[in-house]
Design an enzyme around this catalytic site. Structure first.
Site, PDB file in Angstrom:
ATOM      1  N   ASN A  36      -8.949  -1.439   2.133  1.00  0.00           N
ATOM      2  CA  ASN A  36      -7.603  -1.147   2.610  1.00  0.00           C
ATOM      3  C   ASN A  36      -7.401   0.362   2.699  1.00  0.00           C
ATOM      4  O   ASN A  36      -8.183   1.050   3.339  1.00  0.00           O
ATOM      5  CB  ASN A  36      -6.577  -1.840   1.703  1.00  0.00           C
ATOM      6  CG  ASN A  36      -5.598  -2.682   2.493  1.00  0.00           C
ATOM      7  OD1 ASN A  36      -5.056  -2.225   3.501  1.00  0.00           O
ATOM      8  ND2 ASN A  36      -5.363  -3.904   2.060  1.00  0.00           N
TER       9      ASN A  36
ATOM     10  N   ASP B  60      -3.021  -1.693  -1.841  1.00  0.00           N
ATOM     11  CA  ASP B  60      -3.037  -1.698  -0.378  1.00  0.00           C
ATOM     12  C   ASP B  60      -3.142  -0.254   0.113  1.00  0.00           C
ATOM     13  O   ASP B  60      -4.148   0.403  -0.086  1.00  0.00           O
ATOM     14  CB  ASP B  60      -1.785  -2.411   0.139  1.00  0.00           C
ATOM     15  CG  ASP B  60      -1.882  -2.806   1.607  1.00  0.00           C
ATOM     16  OD1 ASP B  60      -2.511  -2.075   2.392  1.00  0.00           O
ATOM     17  OD2 ASP B  60      -1.307  -3.839   1.989  1.00  0.00           O
TER      18      ASP B  60
ATOM     19  N   ASN C 216      -8.511  -2.899  10.150  1.00  0.00           N
ATOM     20  CA  ASN C 216      -7.482  -2.628   9.152  1.00  0.00           C
ATOM     21  C   ASN C 216      -7.193  -1.132   9.075  1.00  0.00           C
ATOM     22  O   ASN C 216      -6.908  -0.502  10.076  1.00  0.00           O
ATOM     23  CB  ASN C 216      -7.913  -3.212   7.801  1.00  0.00           C
ATOM     24  CG  ASN C 216      -6.764  -3.374   6.825  1.00  0.00           C
ATOM     25  OD1 ASN C 216      -5.609  -3.344   7.219  1.00  0.00           O
ATOM     26  ND2 ASN C 216      -7.077  -3.542   5.560  1.00  0.00           N
TER      27      ASN C 216
END
Length: 286
Positions: A149, A196, A100
């Site tokens: 994130n 996020d 990620n």
């Protein structure tokens, strides 16, 4: 709460993530197109590299070399001047799901997260951050995180991390050797908030995309330590995902907005755009 209006800069993309401002250009990854892009001031995009494993987080080594996370194989790849890829680090032994977001500190230490599970087919479960030292060696960061994130370095030296499914911004103390410790809650958000990508301003605020919603809470928000929400850039008809301050004076907030649902995301369906806003703040250099 102070409200700000966004202006669309670029559209026609798929799922844009990992925004970074570097050498007078906005960089972004397009998950589903498999490309790393740069955007000119007029919104025209140029493909820098193609990443077969789906690109995610972006960062830059002290010498300017771009790095990109390859999601499928949980590796960090160098991007050469010709767009070629070469493995910088393999963090797959620590990853419970696709790679990620990525943060590369000015001293060359890098930090990378992973989903921790297969989105759409598994229930969320904890995972760990990976610390990549300047020699490319991978180390597990102590402590568990849930869907780690966006990351950024605060002015006081702490590393800040968005834990999407715990609705919070988490902080770590960061030592001179790059190790992280003293995991702590920096800001607990309401349960309707799923942070996020993040960007920091020089006044100590964290701007984040409130992902996984297109409802009334869709947008980019500013939060200060302790959890007070002070600003919002509303987004209509799309999820607010990643953000970065850019422009020569770092006074423009760039944002990626992706029109998709969880079901569509799992199928690789999304319409992505870049927007900008003037929010009366200056970004903290990353």
């Amino acid at each position: 709460m102070m409200l700000h209006r966004l202006t669309e800069l670029a559209s026609g993309h798929r799922f844009l993530e990992g925004l970074r401002w570097h050498e007078s250009a906005l960089w972004a990854s397009d998950f589903f197109a498999g490309t790393v892009l740069t955007f000119a001031p007029d919104g025209v995009a140029t493909t820098v590299a193609e990443v077969p494993g789906a690109p995610s987080g972006l960062g830059f080594l002290p010498d300017g070399t771009p790095l990109v996370v390859s999601q499928a194989d949980a590796t960090v790849q160098r991007i050469g001047p010709d767009g070629s890829l070469s493995i910088y680090a393999d963090f797959s032994p620590l990853a419970g799901g696709p790679g990620n977001d990525l943060l590369v500190a000015p001293d060359g230490h890098a930090y990378v997260g992973n989903f921790g599970f297969a989105v759409g087919t598994e229930e969320p479960k904890p995972t760990a951050l990976a610390h990549i030292d300047p020699l490319g060696a991978v180390h597990r960061v102590d402590g568990e995180v849930l869907f780690p994130n966006g990351m950024a370095l605060a002015a006081d030296g702490r590393l800040l991390l968005a834990e999407t499914f715990l609705h919070r911004i988490t902080a770590y103390d960061r030592a001179t050797d790059g190790t992280l410790s003293n995991q702590q809650v920096w800001a607990q958000l309401p349960e309707t908030f799923m942070p996020d990508g993040i960007a920091l301003d020089t006044d100590g605020g964290v701007w984040f995309g409130n992902a996984l919603t297109t409802g009334d809470d869709a947008g980019f928000f500013r939060v200060v330590e302790g959890g007070e929400l002070t600003d919002k850039v509303p987004v209509t008809g799309a999820q607010a995902v990643a953000c970065a301050f850019g422009g020569d004076d770092l006074a423009t907030l760039y944002m990626s907005c992706n029109a998709t649902t969880l079901e569509e995301f799992v199928q690789g369906q999304s319409k992505g755009a870049i927007a900008t806003a003037s929010v009366g703040r200056t970004g903290l250099p990353r």
